[in-house]
Design a protein around this motif. Structure first.
Motif, PDB file in Angstrom:
ATOM      1  N   GLY A   1      16.584  11.651   3.393  1.00 19.98           N
ATOM      2  CA  GLY A   1      15.766  10.442   3.539  1.00 19.98           C
ATOM      3  C   GLY A   1      14.551  10.632   4.404  1.00 19.98           C
ATOM      4  O   GLY A   1      13.760   9.728   4.576  1.00 19.98           O
ATOM      5  N   ALA A   2      14.356  11.852   4.972  1.00 23.99           N
ATOM      6  CA  ALA A   2      13.228  12.039   5.890  1.00 23.99           C
ATOM      7  C   ALA A   2      11.906  11.937   5.167  1.00 23.99           C
ATOM      8  O   ALA A   2      10.927  11.446   5.712  1.00 23.99           O
ATOM      9  CB  ALA A   2      13.344  13.398   6.578  1.00 23.99           C
ATOM     10  N   LEU A   3      11.845  12.430   3.897  1.00 22.50           N
ATOM     11  CA  LEU A   3      10.596  12.366   3.151  1.00 22.50           C
ATOM     12  C   LEU A   3      10.156  10.926   2.973  1.00 22.50           C
ATOM     13  O   LEU A   3       8.989  10.573   3.157  1.00 22.50           O
ATOM     14  CB  LEU A   3      10.765  13.041   1.791  1.00 22.50           C
ATOM     15  CG  LEU A   3       9.495  13.059   0.887  1.00 22.50           C
ATOM     16  CD1 LEU A   3       8.385  13.838   1.573  1.00 22.50           C
ATOM     17  CD2 LEU A   3       9.809  13.639  -0.477  1.00 22.50           C
ATOM     18  N   ASP A   4      11.122  10.065   2.622  1.00 24.95           N
ATOM     19  CA  ASP A   4      10.796   8.651   2.448  1.00 24.95           C
ATOM     20  C   ASP A   4      10.250   8.071   3.735  1.00 24.95           C
ATOM     21  O   ASP A   4       9.303   7.292   3.749  1.00 24.95           O
ATOM     22  CB  ASP A   4      12.032   7.850   2.014  1.00 24.95           C
ATOM     23  CG  ASP A   4      12.355   8.069   0.541  1.00 24.95           C
ATOM     24  OD1 ASP A   4      11.482   8.624  -0.157  1.00 24.95           O
ATOM     25  OD2 ASP A   4      13.452   7.682   0.114  1.00 24.95           O
ATOM     26  N   MET A   5      10.872   8.439   4.858  1.00 20.89           N
ATOM     27  CA  MET A   5      10.452   7.857   6.132  1.00 20.89           C
ATOM     28  C   MET A   5       9.060   8.300   6.512  1.00 20.89           C
ATOM     29  O   MET A   5       8.210   7.510   6.899  1.00 20.89           O
ATOM     30  CB  MET A   5      11.454   8.236   7.234  1.00 20.89           C
ATOM     31  CG  MET A   5      12.806   7.539   7.097  1.00 20.89           C
ATOM     32  SD  MET A   5      13.833   7.769   8.556  1.00 20.89           S
ATOM     33  CE  MET A   5      14.329   9.458   8.339  1.00 20.89           C
ATOM     34  N   VAL A   6       8.770   9.592   6.394  1.00 19.03           N
ATOM     35  CA  VAL A   6       7.471  10.102   6.824  1.00 19.03           C
ATOM     36  C   VAL A   6       6.381   9.637   5.883  1.00 19.03           C
ATOM     37  O   VAL A   6       5.265   9.351   6.296  1.00 19.03           O
ATOM     38  CB  VAL A   6       7.500  11.627   6.936  1.00 19.03           C
ATOM     39  CG1 VAL A   6       6.153  12.162   7.366  1.00 19.03           C
ATOM     40  CG2 VAL A   6       8.570  12.053   7.942  1.00 19.03           C
ATOM     41  N   ALA A   7       6.703   9.540   4.580  1.00 19.76           N
ATOM     42  CA  ALA A   7       5.694   9.106   3.611  1.00 19.76           C
ATOM     43  C   ALA A   7       5.221   7.696   3.890  1.00 19.76           C
ATOM     44  O   ALA A   7       4.148   7.304   3.458  1.00 19.76           O
ATOM     45  CB  ALA A   7       6.253   9.191   2.195  1.00 19.76           C
TER      46      ALA A   7
ATOM     47  N   HIS B   1       0.828  -1.203   0.000  1.00 22.10           N
ATOM     48  CA  HIS B   1       0.000   0.000   0.000  1.00 22.10           C
ATOM     49  C   HIS B   1       0.872   1.267   0.000  1.00 22.10           C
ATOM     50  O   HIS B   1       0.372   2.368  -0.219  1.00 22.10           O
ATOM     51  CB  HIS B   1      -0.898   0.044   1.251  1.00 22.10           C
ATOM     52  CG  HIS B   1      -2.103  -0.834   1.146  1.00 22.10           C
ATOM     53  ND1 HIS B   1      -2.150  -2.104   1.671  1.00 22.10           N
ATOM     54  CD2 HIS B   1      -3.308  -0.621   0.573  1.00 22.10           C
ATOM     55  CE1 HIS B   1      -3.348  -2.627   1.435  1.00 22.10           C
ATOM     56  NE2 HIS B   1      -4.061  -1.752   0.776  1.00 22.10           N
ATOM     57  N   ARG B   2       2.147   1.100   0.285  1.00 16.92           N
ATOM     58  CA  ARG B   2       3.025   2.249   0.492  1.00 16.92           C
ATOM     59  C   ARG B   2       3.740   2.601  -0.809  1.00 16.92           C
ATOM     60  O   ARG B   2       4.524   1.802  -1.346  1.00 16.92           O
ATOM     61  CB  ARG B   2       4.043   1.944   1.592  1.00 16.92           C
ATOM     62  CG  ARG B   2       3.397   1.766   2.968  1.00 16.92           C
ATOM     63  CD  ARG B   2       4.445   1.675   4.033  1.00 16.92           C
ATOM     64  NE  ARG B   2       3.852   1.629   5.374  1.00 16.92           N
ATOM     65  CZ  ARG B   2       4.564   1.673   6.495  1.00 16.92           C
ATOM     66  NH1 ARG B   2       5.874   1.767   6.443  1.00 16.92           N
ATOM     67  NH2 ARG B   2       3.956   1.635   7.659  1.00 16.92           N
ATOM     68  N   PHE B   3       3.500   3.786  -1.304  1.00 20.38           N
ATOM     69  CA  PHE B   3       4.160   4.230  -2.532  1.00 20.38           C
ATOM     70  C   PHE B   3       5.665   4.373  -2.331  1.00 20.38           C
ATOM     71  O   PHE B   3       6.438   4.219  -3.271  1.00 20.38           O
ATOM     72  CB  PHE B   3       3.565   5.550  -3.011  1.00 20.38           C
ATOM     73  CG  PHE B   3       2.121   5.435  -3.435  1.00 20.38           C
ATOM     74  CD1 PHE B   3       1.612   4.229  -3.886  1.00 20.38           C
ATOM     75  CD2 PHE B   3       1.284   6.531  -3.367  1.00 20.38           C
ATOM     76  CE1 PHE B   3       0.290   4.125  -4.280  1.00 20.38           C
ATOM     77  CE2 PHE B   3      -0.044   6.432  -3.763  1.00 20.38           C
ATOM     78  CZ  PHE B   3      -0.551   5.221  -4.210  1.00 20.38           C
ATOM     79  N   THR B   4       6.079   4.720  -1.113  1.00 19.28           N
ATOM     80  CA  THR B   4       7.517   4.853  -0.850  1.00 19.28           C
ATOM     81  C   THR B   4       8.224   3.507  -0.940  1.00 19.28           C
ATOM     82  O   THR B   4       9.442   3.462  -1.116  1.00 19.28           O
ATOM     83  CB  THR B   4       7.738   5.450   0.551  1.00 19.28           C
ATOM     84  OG1 THR B   4       6.964   4.726   1.504  1.00 19.28           O
ATOM     85  CG2 THR B   4       7.358   6.918   0.569  1.00 19.28           C
ATOM     86  N   THR B   5       7.493   2.431  -0.810  1.00 20.82           N
ATOM     87  CA  THR B   5       8.048   1.093  -1.037  1.00 20.82           C
ATOM     88  C   THR B   5       7.953   0.732  -2.512  1.00 20.82           C
ATOM     89  O   THR B   5       8.907   0.228  -3.116  1.00 20.82           O
ATOM     90  CB  THR B   5       7.297   0.049  -0.181  1.00 20.82           C
ATOM     91  OG1 THR B   5       7.404   0.393   1.189  1.00 20.82           O
ATOM     92  CG2 THR B   5       7.875  -1.334  -0.402  1.00 20.82           C
TER      93      THR B   5
END
Length: 626
Positions: free
Chosen positions: A618-624, A563-567
């Protein structure tokens, strides 16, 4: 009267219909415990003969004692009495010793039979298709097989032993009574027939009651689980659901209890009537025997023999019929066991299997696949087409219910599509042996099992045939990001996990998921399937794992559900699913450029993230990922 005769014939026909189950049960017992069964039969024969010896010795002892008292010849007249008394004591002692020996043999026999039947149930549970787990009637069958049929072979064995032992004794007792008149053995049998009718009728009614209430019994088990297990404990307390489920449990138990008591009351009344008739017949026979003694036709020893033989005969007839009733009722329940063992899976090995292509050259292809779960009118997939090229990472995204996880179940061949095909290098999955196909796939399921075992064992369970050493276990843990928290456990990789057993150490949801991911990595299969691999990870753990993901997946064909676009953005190709169909496809950048469903969802997610103003690389990836 005619109705009773018709009912009796129906019950007899039903009893005869259980004969094959009886033979199959004896075959199971013989297979499981052959030496102990032979010893058991020998002891039963001896135990069946000894009561007759007791009766004969009693008559001889009474007659010789009366003769000695009449002659008044002093102690010498008791020379024949003392050996008879000693023989009687010896027979009684031997009877007791044989009973102890039989108990020991039955215990050993029962343990072996229980383990054998459990193994049959476990084998069948692992052999049936997952589709069986979609049906309530399967759970009813499984429940009866586990909680009723498991113990029935042992009870049936006890009952058969009682029939053999008491039958031998009864035949011998009838032979003892026969010299006093043919009517005495006939009276003995006639006095017990009403009890047999009552017994068979009650056992049949009880069996019907258990069948009717199987679901209610399973519901009481379910409510008991809710009220006592750790998993639902927090929610029950949070929403104060304990009294609600207690009320439901007690209501069902009250219903079952009252119905069971009514059955017992009806049986008791019928048995009282049958028992009264039996006593009247015995009283008449005893009066006739006394009249013969008063006429001098029989001795006091004959009277003692008759009283003992007739009383024991009635007791034996009651026990014999009780055992026959047990055989009848247990045969009815054993039909559940054998019907469960007779279930045939639809997903099976082909008659002429072909080798699974290793390594994959072309990839995986879903070709016109349509699939409905058993009992469902809605198609999870409809004329579905998808290609997963060999050596690439393919992500599937979409809303809940879009059919994403169904792809995994079909790829692992837990179900077969109808119609349509799933191909590995243009070869239908149905052409491969199931075991060989599944060894080419390693899966992280959306809800992986939390094995109550050591951390090391939780990893190596991914492939029990692998001979890699401990460094490989550590490598799998590092690949999944599990090595850091394992190192902090009290005994490292040998720490017992979970709370089921003493000294177990509980993990967080994300730690359990990373451990399951390590288990998936441990199996060095060419096809890697990940269902929501980061769903239980916090953003920091997800970010750490994603940095290494492509390197770890190198050389494998990867199908990732998320479900996670960051993945998903780390995949070579992303497919968006909706209502069992692929509606968009492309790389992350391509899908954003298309401006479709994926792009809109991404922008909505990123808009919410930007409001948090994260800082640092990398914070954007983590929070997303939140």
């Amino acid at each position: 009267m005619r109705d009773h005769l018709a009912l009796a014939r129906a019950r007899l026909a039903l009893a005869l219909a259980q004969w094959p189950y009886l033979l199959r049960t004896l075959g199971m017992v013989w297979t499981a415990a052959r030496p102990w069964t032979l010893a058991w039969i020998g002891l039963l024969i001896l135990q069946g003969i000894l009561p007759v010896a007791t009766v004969y010795l009693t008559r001889a002892l009474v007659d010789n004692l009366v003769l000695a008292l009449e002659n008044q010849a002093g102690w010498m007249a008791y020379g024949t009495v003392l050996p008879l008394a000693g023989g009687l004591v010896g027979v009684l002692l031997l009877t007791r010793l044989l009973a102890y020996g039989a108990d020991f043999v039955r215990t050993a026999q029962a343990e072996l039979v229980t383990d054998h039947v459990s193994a049959l149930i476990h084998d069948q549970s692992m052999a049936v298709d997952l589709s069986f787990y979609e049906r309530a009637e399967y759970y009813d069958r499984l429940y009866r097989a586990q909680y009723h049929a498991l113990e029935r072979p042992l009870i049936l064995l006890e009952s058969l032993g009682a029939v053999l032992q008491n039958g031998l004794t009864l035949v011998a007792m009838a032979a003892v009574l026969l010299p006093y008149g043919v009517g005495l053995p006939v009276a003995l049998v006639a006095s017990s027939l009403p009890a047999l009718y009552v017994l068979l009728e009650h056992r049949y009614r009880f069996h019907c009651w258990r069948l009717k209430n199987t679901e209610n019994e399973r519901r009481t088990w379910y409510y008991n689980w809710l009220l006592t297990d750790r998993e639902p404990a927090a929610e029950l307390r949070m929403f104060d659901l304990g009294p609600h489920f207690q009320s439901r449990f007690q209501s069902l138990r009250r219903q079952l209890r009252n119905e069971r008591i009514r059955l017992a009351w009806d049986q008791g009344k019928a048995e009282a009537v049958a028992g009264t008739g039996s006593l009247l017949i015995m009283g008449g026979a005893l009066a006739w025997m006394l009249w013969k003694v008063m006429q001098g036709l029989f001795s006091l020893g004959d009277l003692a023999l008759f009283a003992q033989a007739f009383q024991q005969g009635q007791r034996l007839m009651g026990t014999l019929f009780e055992s026959l009733g047990d055989i009848y009722s247990n045969s009815l329940f054993l039909s559940d066991l054998f019907s469960f063992l007779a279930l045939k899976p639809a997903v099976a090995d082909p008659e002429k299997p072909v080798a699974v292509p290793t390594p994959l050259r072309q990839g995986i292809r879903f070709d016109g696949v349509t699939f409905r779960y058993p009992g469902s009118a809605r198609a999870a997939l409809k004329n579905f087409h998808l290609e997963i090229p060999a050596g690439q990472i393919v992500a599937i995204v979409g809303a809940n219910g879009a059919g994403k996880s169904t792809l995994i179940r079909l790829l692992c061949r837990f179900y077969d599509p109808d119609p349509g095909r799933i191909l590995l290098d243009d070869v239908d999955l149905r052409c491969f042996r199931l075991q060989e196909l599944r060894r080419q796939i390693t899966v992280l399921f959306q809800e992986p099992i939390r094995y109550q075992d050591t951390a090391r064992e939780n990893i190596v369970l991914g492939d029990r045939l692998a001979v890699n050493g401990f460094p490989a276990v550590q490598a799998a843990a590092r690949a999944a990001g599990a090595d850091s928290f394992i190192a902090g456990l009290p005994h490292g990789y040998e720490t017992l996990l979970g709370r089921w057993f003493k000294e177990g150490c509980e993990l967080s949801g994300g730690e359990w998921q990373r451990l399951a991911l390590a288990r998936a990595y441990w199996r060095l299969a060419p096809i890697l399937v990940l269902d929501e691999p980061t769903s239980a990870m916090d953003p920091w753990a997800e970010h750490d794992w994603l940095q290494r993901f492509r390197r770890l997946a190198a050389g494998r064909t990867v199908l990732m559900i998320t479900h996670r676009f960051t993945t998903a953005m780390y995949a070579d190709m992303i497919h968006v699913m909706e209502a069992g169909q692929v509606v968009e496809s492309g790389s992350h950048d391509q899908l954003l450029a298309q401006g479709g469903r994926y792009a809109r969802s991404w922008r909505q997610q990123m808009q919410g993230v930007s409001d948090l103003k994260p800082a640092g690389p990398g914070a954007l990836d983590m929070v997303a990922g939140i």
